[in-house]
Design a protein around this motif. Structure first.
Motif, short mmCIF file in Angstrom:
data_model
loop_
_atom_site.label_atom_id
_atom_site.label_comp_id
_atom_site.label_asym_id
_atom_site.label_seq_id
_atom_site.Cartn_x
_atom_site.Cartn_y
_atom_site.Cartn_z
N PRO A 159 0.82 -1.22 0.00
CA PRO A 159 0.00 0.00 0.00
C PRO A 159 0.85 1.26 0.00
O PRO A 159 1.98 1.27 0.51
CB PRO A 159 -0.82 -0.12 1.29
N TYR A 160 0.28 2.30 -0.56
CA TYR A 160 0.98 3.59 -0.68
C TYR A 160 1.41 4.10 0.69
O TYR A 160 2.49 4.66 0.84
CB TYR A 160 0.08 4.60 -1.37
N ARG A 161 0.57 3.89 1.71
CA ARG A 161 0.89 4.38 3.05
C ARG A 161 2.19 3.76 3.56
O ARG A 161 3.02 4.44 4.15
CB ARG A 161 -0.25 4.08 4.02
N LEU A 162 2.36 2.45 3.32
CA LEU A 162 3.58 1.77 3.74
C LEU A 162 4.78 2.34 3.00
O LEU A 162 5.84 2.59 3.59
CB LEU A 162 3.46 0.27 3.51
N PHE A 163 4.61 2.55 1.69
CA PHE A 163 5.68 3.15 0.88
C PHE A 163 6.04 4.53 1.42
O PHE A 163 7.22 4.85 1.62
CB PHE A 163 5.23 3.23 -0.57
N PHE A 164 5.05 5.37 1.66
CA PHE A 164 5.30 6.74 2.10
C PHE A 164 6.01 6.78 3.45
O PHE A 164 6.94 7.55 3.66
CB PHE A 164 3.98 7.51 2.18
N ASN A 165 5.57 5.91 4.37
CA ASN A 165 6.10 5.96 5.73
C ASN A 165 7.46 5.27 5.88
O ASN A 165 8.12 5.45 6.90
CB ASN A 165 5.10 5.33 6.71
N THR A 166 7.86 4.47 4.90
CA THR A 166 9.15 3.78 4.99
C THR A 166 10.20 4.34 4.04
O THR A 166 11.40 4.16 4.28
CB THR A 166 8.99 2.28 4.70
N HIS A 167 9.77 5.02 3.00
CA HIS A 167 10.73 5.41 1.96
C HIS A 167 11.77 6.41 2.49
O HIS A 167 12.92 6.41 2.04
CB HIS A 167 10.00 6.00 0.76
N ARG A 168 11.35 7.24 3.45
CA ARG A 168 12.29 8.22 3.99
C ARG A 168 13.44 7.54 4.74
O ARG A 168 14.52 8.11 4.88
CB ARG A 168 11.55 9.18 4.93
N LEU A 169 13.22 6.30 5.21
CA LEU A 169 14.27 5.57 5.90
C LEU A 169 15.46 5.29 4.99
O LEU A 169 16.58 5.05 5.48
CB LEU A 169 13.73 4.26 6.47
N LEU A 170 15.23 5.33 3.68
CA LEU A 170 16.34 5.14 2.75
C LEU A 170 17.41 6.21 2.92
O LEU A 170 18.59 5.96 2.64
CB LEU A 170 15.84 5.13 1.30
N ALA A 171 17.02 7.39 3.37
CA ALA A 171 17.99 8.45 3.62
C ALA A 171 18.96 8.04 4.72
O ALA A 171 20.17 8.28 4.62
CB ALA A 171 17.28 9.75 3.98
N LEU A 172 18.44 7.43 5.78
CA LEU A 172 19.29 6.96 6.86
C LEU A 172 20.19 5.82 6.39
O LEU A 172 21.39 5.78 6.70
CB LEU A 172 18.43 6.51 8.04
N VAL A 173 19.61 4.90 5.64
CA VAL A 173 20.40 3.79 5.08
C VAL A 173 21.50 4.33 4.18
O VAL A 173 22.65 3.85 4.21
CB VAL A 173 19.47 2.83 4.30
N TYR A 174 21.16 5.34 3.39
CA TYR A 174 22.16 5.93 2.49
C TYR A 174 23.34 6.49 3.28
O TYR A 174 24.51 6.30 2.89
CB TYR A 174 21.52 7.03 1.65
N LEU A 175 23.08 7.18 4.39
CA LEU A 175 24.18 7.75 5.18
C LEU A 175 25.09 6.67 5.73
O LEU A 175 26.32 6.84 5.78
CB LEU A 175 23.60 8.59 6.32
N VAL A 176 24.52 5.54 6.11
CA VAL A 176 25.34 4.41 6.56
C VAL A 176 26.20 3.90 5.41
O VAL A 176 27.38 3.58 5.60
CB VAL A 176 24.45 3.28 7.12
N LEU A 177 25.62 3.83 4.22
CA LEU A 177 26.37 3.34 3.07
C LEU A 177 27.45 4.32 2.63
O LEU A 177 28.48 3.90 2.06
CB LEU A 177 25.41 3.06 1.91
N VAL A 178 27.25 5.61 2.88
CA VAL A 178 28.32 6.58 2.62
C VAL A 178 29.52 6.28 3.51
O VAL A 178 30.67 6.26 3.04
CB VAL A 178 27.81 8.02 2.85
N TYR A 179 29.26 6.05 4.80
CA TYR A 179 30.35 5.68 5.71
C TYR A 179 31.03 4.40 5.23
O TYR A 179 32.27 4.32 5.18
CB TYR A 179 29.78 5.48 7.11
N HIS A 180 30.24 3.40 4.87
CA HIS A 180 30.76 2.14 4.35
C HIS A 180 31.66 2.38 3.14
O HIS A 180 32.76 1.81 3.04
CB HIS A 180 29.57 1.25 3.98
N SER A 181 31.22 3.24 2.24
CA SER A 181 31.97 3.50 1.00
C SER A 181 33.26 4.26 1.26
O SER A 181 34.31 3.96 0.67
CB SER A 181 31.09 4.28 0.02
N VAL A 182 33.20 5.26 2.12
CA VAL A 182 34.38 6.06 2.41
C VAL A 182 35.48 5.20 3.04
O VAL A 182 36.66 5.31 2.70
CB VAL A 182 34.02 7.25 3.34
N ILE A 183 35.09 4.33 3.94
CA ILE A 183 36.07 3.49 4.64
C ILE A 183 36.65 2.42 3.71
O ILE A 183 37.86 2.15 3.73
CB ILE A 183 35.44 2.83 5.88
N LEU A 184 35.80 1.84 2.87
CA LEU A 184 36.22 0.66 2.11
C LEU A 184 36.69 0.96 0.69
O LEU A 184 37.26 0.09 0.03
CB LEU A 184 35.08 -0.36 2.06
#
Length: 443
Positions: A159-184
């Motif tokens: 459902p759209y509501r699930l998409f809307f309420n979870t999609h912003r979490l990708l921003a947090l995941v992205y920041l973790v992956l930036v750290y992962h990328s910079v180190i590795l």
């Protein structure tokens, strides 16, 4: 579509070329583990490049709209980048993890390595090398989270509501992956062009991620209003909503859309405005029952309820060099044309216009208003009732508008319908750049 294909191609071809300049995969030893190390870095570069640009586009930067052809095209590019990041990330994960499994199973022999970092590396590099284990761990879990969140965004069964309420979490995941990328990321990359480009992309993406997490997307383009009146057209399952704004609103052009929030838990939905700007702060939307939420909206929404409107967005603005235009609206895709008809009743633009309206669910009152509006605007209306009339094909369009070669075509409706018309007209010699199609699909 042409410009978003150009951006997509330049991004990945450019990153590939810069990576080849920085890596010795073509000239170095071709043993399995050195090649594997290079491909882990390569797929990481492509995945983070895609996610970084996608993160910036998530901010809905209206300054790039004219180049990309509108916010709908920007979101199409955002979707392509998300799919690409998902696929490349899976390949990246496989190159990183599967060889370790094979070593553990005794199917591969891991080469002996000297002390990591080397004596010539700086203290900063040594510090980064000491964090490799932790960076690998958090990167792996961030990868799993990203896969789940991207699949929720792409699979419309969720459902759209699930998409809307979870999609912003990708921003947090992205920041973790930036750290992962910079180190590795391979230390030598940082002294090359690929390192500079990736640093710029990840800085821009990180800023966009922070803005998203703080709820800053579209903040300066939001206005508060209330539902002034509602009318439900039962035969075609369309709810007409008139919103009276209380805040200042940037004047919009016919054909543009806005993100409308009726329910904070449901989130913002994109709807095309079916009214031209009248300087009175009144916006009209025609909302088709196409999903769970929009089907329930006629019962849920009440006059007087508070509404948040963000926009305007989009470049479906009817600006063209031709003196003749052909409009094609399929189903609820008629909404931008209603807005343009209203604008033309106030001020004619001198163009010769044919409007084709194709619907499978005709509502007589709705059609009567459309016919009256078209007459007042000086636009020829061609009504096509699916199941009663012949389908609108390229042949029939050319037959009913003999001077079609002199026109620009503006289409809003089902994607397959638009694709068939565009391909058929182009095959007859029509200029593809003169076919304007609204890609109104945000997921």
């Amino acid at each position: 579509m042409k410009n978003i294909r150009i951006v997509y191609t330049i991004l990945f071809v450019g990153l590939t070329a810069l990576w080849l300049l920085a890596d010795n995969i073509l000239s170095g030893p071709h043993a399995f583990f050195p090649v594997r190390a290079s491909l882990v870095n390569f797929t990481g570069v492509l995945a983070m490049g895609a996610m970084s640009v996608g993160m910036v586009l998530a901010l809905r930067p209206f300054h790039v709209e004219p180049f990309l052809g509108g916010m709908d095209k920007s979101y199409r590019l955002h979707k392509w980048l998300g799919v690409t990041a998902l696929v490349v990330s899976i390949v990246h994960w496989a190159w990183a993890v599967v060889p370790k499994w094979l070593v553990g199973w005794g199917l591969l022999t891991k080469p002996q390595r000297g002390r990591g970092g080397g004596p010539d590396h700086s203290a900063l590099v040594e510090m980064m090398q000491s964090q490799r284990g932790f960076a690998e761990l958090v990167g792996e879990w961030a990868f799993y989270a990203a896969v789940v969140l991207i699949l929720i965004a792409l699979i419309k069964l969720f459902p759209y509501r699930l998409f809307f309420n979870t999609h912003r979490l990708l921003a947090l995941v992205y920041l973790v992956l930036v750290y992962h990328s910079v180190i590795l990321m391979k230390p030598d990359y940082w002294n090359s062009a690929i390192g500079l480009v990736m640093a710029a992309l990840m800085v821009a993406g990180s800023i966009a991620a922070v803005v998203s997490l703080m709820g800053g997307i579209g903040r300066n383009k939001k206005a508060i209003g209330y539902v002034d009146s509602l009318e439900y057209h039962r035969d075609n399952r369309v709810l007409e909503v008139i919103v009276q704004l209380r805040d200042r609103w940037e004047s919009h052009k016919a054909g543009q859309f806005a993100f409308v929030t009726f329910d904070n838990h449901e989130g913002a939905h994109p709807f095309t405005m079916s009214s031209s700007w009248n300087h009175l702060g009144t916006l009209r939307f025609h909302i088709k029952a196409l999903g769970d939420y929009t089907s329930k909206l006629p019962k849920l929404l009440k006059a007087g309820e508070v509404v948040t409107v963000e926009g305007p967005y989009g470049c479906f603005d009817f600006a063209s060099r031709q003196d003749r235009q052909i409009w094609v609206g399929g189903g609820i895709g008629i909404t931008p044309f209603i807005a343009r008809l209203q604008a033309l009743t106030v001020q004619k633009d001198g163009r010769d216009i044919d409007l084709f309206y194709s619907t499978a669910e005709p509502d007589q009152e709705f059609i009567k208003r459309l016919e009256q509006l078209a007459q007042e605007a000086g636009v020829r209306l061609h009504l096509i009732i699916n199941g009663r009339d012949e389908r609108l094909t390229p042949d029939r369009l050319c037959e009913r508008v003999p001077r079609w070669r002199e026109a620009s075509v503006w289409f809003c409706g089902p994607a397959g319908f638009g694709h068939a018309l565009r391909e058929g007209l182009v095959a007859r010699g029509f200029e593809v750049d003169d076919f304007h199609q609204e890609l109104f699909d945000m997921r």
